[in-house]
Design a protein around this motif. Structure first.
Motif, PDB file in Angstrom:
ATOM      1  N   LEU A  87       0.799  -1.137   0.197  1.00 52.13           N
ATOM      2  CA  LEU A  87       0.109   0.220  -0.044  1.00 52.13           C
ATOM      3  C   LEU A  87       0.793   1.099  -0.171  1.00 52.13           C
ATOM      4  CD1 LEU A  87      -2.701  -1.050   2.642  1.00 52.13           C
ATOM      5  CD2 LEU A  87      -3.141  -0.697   0.274  1.00 52.13           C
ATOM      6  N   ASP A  88       0.203   2.163  -0.681  1.00 51.46           N
ATOM      7  CA  ASP A  88       0.955   3.513  -0.783  1.00 51.46           C
ATOM      8  C   ASP A  88       0.736   4.365   0.176  1.00 51.46           C
ATOM      9  OD1 ASP A  88       2.402   3.088  -3.221  1.00 51.46           O
ATOM     10  OD2 ASP A  88       0.675   3.422  -4.269  1.00 51.46           O
ATOM     11  N   MET A  89      -0.407   4.357   0.794  1.00 55.08           N
ATOM     12  CA  MET A  89      -1.068   5.142   1.895  1.00 55.08           C
ATOM     13  C   MET A  89      -2.401   4.630   2.587  1.00 55.08           C
ATOM     14  SD  MET A  89      -2.900   8.310  -0.215  1.00 55.08           S
ATOM     15  CE  MET A  89      -1.301   8.643  -1.142  1.00 55.08           C
TER      16      MET A  89
ATOM     17  N   SER B 265       2.358   6.672   3.518  1.00 55.86           N
ATOM     18  CA  SER B 265       1.770   7.890   3.763  1.00 55.86           C
ATOM     19  C   SER B 265       0.709   7.796   4.711  1.00 55.86           C
ATOM     20  CB  SER B 265       1.492   8.786   2.532  1.00 55.86           C
ATOM     21  OG  SER B 265       2.565   9.248   1.764  1.00 55.86           O
ATOM     22  N   ILE B 266       0.435   8.463   5.613  1.00 57.37           N
ATOM     23  CA  ILE B 266      -0.585   8.403   6.636  1.00 57.37           C
ATOM     24  C   ILE B 266      -1.316   9.628   6.352  1.00 57.37           C
ATOM     25  CG2 ILE B 266      -1.459   7.945   8.959  1.00 57.37           C
ATOM     26  CD1 ILE B 266       0.156   5.762   7.821  1.00 57.37           C
ATOM     27  N   ILE B 267      -2.548   9.577   5.959  1.00 60.69           N
ATOM     28  CA  ILE B 267      -3.539  10.647   5.652  1.00 60.69           C
ATOM     29  C   ILE B 267      -4.577  10.760   6.623  1.00 60.69           C
ATOM     30  CG2 ILE B 267      -4.911  12.289   3.845  1.00 60.69           C
ATOM     31  CD1 ILE B 267      -1.640  11.630   3.417  1.00 60.69           C
TER      32      ILE B 267
ATOM     33  N   GLY C 135      -5.345   2.435   1.334  1.00 60.10           N
ATOM     34  CA  GLY C 135      -6.016   1.351   2.167  1.00 60.10           C
ATOM     35  C   GLY C 135      -7.019   2.431   3.007  1.00 60.10           C
ATOM     36  N   LEU C 136      -8.470   1.955   3.019  1.00 58.96           N
ATOM     37  CA  LEU C 136      -9.347   2.727   3.729  1.00 58.96           C
ATOM     38  C   LEU C 136      -9.830   1.701   4.960  1.00 58.96           C
ATOM     39  CD1 LEU C 136     -11.637   4.092   1.390  1.00 58.96           C
ATOM     40  CD2 LEU C 136      -9.698   5.228   1.967  1.00 58.96           C
ATOM     41  N   ILE C 137      -9.977   2.386   6.185  1.00 53.57           N
ATOM     42  CA  ILE C 137     -10.622   1.648   7.113  1.00 53.57           C
ATOM     43  C   ILE C 137     -12.157   2.148   7.515  1.00 53.57           C
ATOM     44  CG2 ILE C 137     -10.484   1.265   9.764  1.00 53.57           C
ATOM     45  CD1 ILE C 137      -7.499   2.216   9.524  1.00 53.57           C
ATOM     46  N   LEU C 138     -13.016   1.211   6.996  1.00 51.01           N
ATOM     47  CA  LEU C 138     -14.340   1.541   7.100  1.00 51.01           C
ATOM     48  C   LEU C 138     -14.548   1.129   8.748  1.00 51.01           C
ATOM     49  CD1 LEU C 138     -17.405  -0.030   5.277  1.00 51.01           C
ATOM     50  CD2 LEU C 138     -17.539   1.160   7.275  1.00 51.01           C
ATOM     51  N   CYS C 139     -14.559   2.270   9.505  1.00 47.22           N
ATOM     52  CA  CYS C 139     -14.243   1.839  10.759  1.00 47.22           C
ATOM     53  C   CYS C 139     -15.483   1.817  11.842  1.00 47.22           C
ATOM     54  CB  CYS C 139     -13.271   3.045  11.564  1.00 47.22           C
ATOM     55  SG  CYS C 139     -14.055   4.763  11.473  1.00 47.22           S
TER      56      CYS C 139
END
Length: 417
Positions: free
Chosen positions: A179-181, A207-209, A306-310
């Motif tokens: 993953l890039d971010m 990268s952490i956005i 990468g998305l966290i559907l939290c």
């Protein structure tokens, strides 16, 4: 910045997160991390989603809550715990406190959606509704903690809680190592703090956005030294935090590469996209990562994201409203004002004509008192479901040809054209 009730926790390390993984093994679901082709097509990035909405309480909060509760000694467990939460932390603490035989009291804002309050009570916790915001609920929770000598389980300003949340990034990068971010919602900073530590340890170049609701730019203000207004009704009540954590702020400052602010319309669109394109339910805070990609698409285009559907705890009534509002934004539900002669049978004729044109009538209202309407005429406001903008223009042209002048109107009644 207001301090949390307990002393500042020690610096969080990757070793702490690995220890948290051992605590959670077999106790909390390892949720799936799956590619999301529809979202990739919309955003121009290669999107992968971590489905934390599939946890028992439908939120990532179980991880941090269990790690904290498992760390308590026998005396602390006997005394019981106190927490403040807008809903998801509340449910997580209630569930795992019940499993471990620990009495739990949760203070929740009076604005918390009923579905979250009811779920928290169903897990056996005592719920106290107090305050309009988390900050106000915290004041009440601190008073209860002092009076009853309970152990504080803070939703984000706690090293054990942050370590538990950080296990998400470990799983994400095991499933998709390149993953890039990561795009991570920010409330108080526990989720992004823990995951930033883990992700940077595993993949230093990632990268952490972060993403905050535009109405609650608390971390944005703290990091950038700005003073943007904070407050207001938001779909993302789970990250509607006015006071960021003392322990999370340094982590975010050191490890988070950027913060994006998402508007309410972008949060609504993200919730709707998860439902209609991914066939899964996201609450406003849970969809915030995707909302950030909608808010700043150029920031993510071409990257492996990468998305966290939290979280997926959303009031069904709110979800239904969002779906209808999105149909209006997409031009699939529209209102049309038609000028017709005021005589028997005309309404039926108009309805038949609209049906023949493929429009579905959702509502009708007469406007007889408009001064620009002839005394023997009336204006008819019709709410229609159509295929798209081209279909609407086809309908308006056909009505005009039939001698029934028509124009689209705004939902509130103002003319669009």
């Amino acid at each position: 910045m207001t301090a949390a009730p307990d002393a500042l926790p020690p610096t969080l390390t990757y070793a702490d997160i690995l220890a948290a993984r051992a605590v959670l093994a077999g106790q909390v679901m390892r949720t799936p991390m799956l590619p999301a082709p529809p979202l990739s097509a919309i955003t121009g990035a290669e999107v992968f989603v971590k489905y934390e909405n599939l946890q028992v309480t439908n939120s990532f909060k179980e991880r941090g809550a269990l790690v904290k509760l498992a760390s308590l000694d026998a005396d602390e467990r006997r005394r019981g715990v106190i927490a403040m939460s807008a809903g998801n932390h509340a449910q997580a603490v209630a569930l795992h406190a019940s499993r471990l035989g620990i009495p739990a009291t949760i203070v929740m804002p009076v604005t918390t959606p009923f579905v979250k309050v009811a779920a928290t009570r169903s897990h056996g916790a005592t719920v106290v509704l107090d305050g309009e915001t988390l900050a106000e609920s915290q004041v009440r929770a601190e008073a209860i903690q002092a009076a009853e000598n309970r152990v504080w389980v803070h939703p984000y300003d706690d090293a054990a809680v942050m370590a538990g949340q950080g296990t998400i990034a470990c799983e994400m990068l095991e499933d998709v190592p390149d993953l890039d971010m990561l795009v991570i919602p920010i409330g108080g900073g526990g989720l992004i703090g823990g995951n930033a530590v883990a992700a940077k340890a595993i993949r230093p170049g990632i990268s952490i956005i972060g993403v905050e609701a535009g109405l609650y730019p608390s971390m944005w203000n703290a990091i950038r030294g700005e003073n943007r207004p904070v407050g207001g009704p938001t779909l993302a009540e789970g990250i509607a935090v006015k006071i960021v954590g003392r322990s999370t702020l340094p982590v975010v400052r050191d490890l988070v590469d950027d913060i994006v602010l998402a508007s309410e319309s972008e949060l609504e669109r993200a919730v709707n996209l998860y439902l209609t394109r991914q066939k899964t339910i996201a609450e406003g805070a849970g969809a915030a990562g995707l909302a950030a990609m909608l808010a700043a698409p150029e920031r993510f285009r071409g990257a492996r994201v990468g998305l966290i559907l939290c979280g997926g705890n959303i009031d069904p009534r709110i979800l239904a409203s969002i779906m209808v509002r999105e149909l209006e934004r997409e031009g699939r539900i529209v209102s049309v004002r038609i000028t017709i002669p005021d005589r028997p049978g005309v309404l039926g004729m108009v309805a038949t004509r609209l049906g023949s044109l493929g429009a579905n009538i959702l509502g009708v209202e007469h406007r007889r008192l408009f001064l620009d309407t002839p005394a023997k005429g009336t204006k008819l406001d019709v709410t229609l479901e159509v295929r798209d903008g081209a279909h609407l223009h086809e309908i308006l042209a056909a009505l005009e040809a039939d001698g029934l002048p028509a124009a689209r109107i705004e939902t509130g009644g103002g003319q669009l054209g």
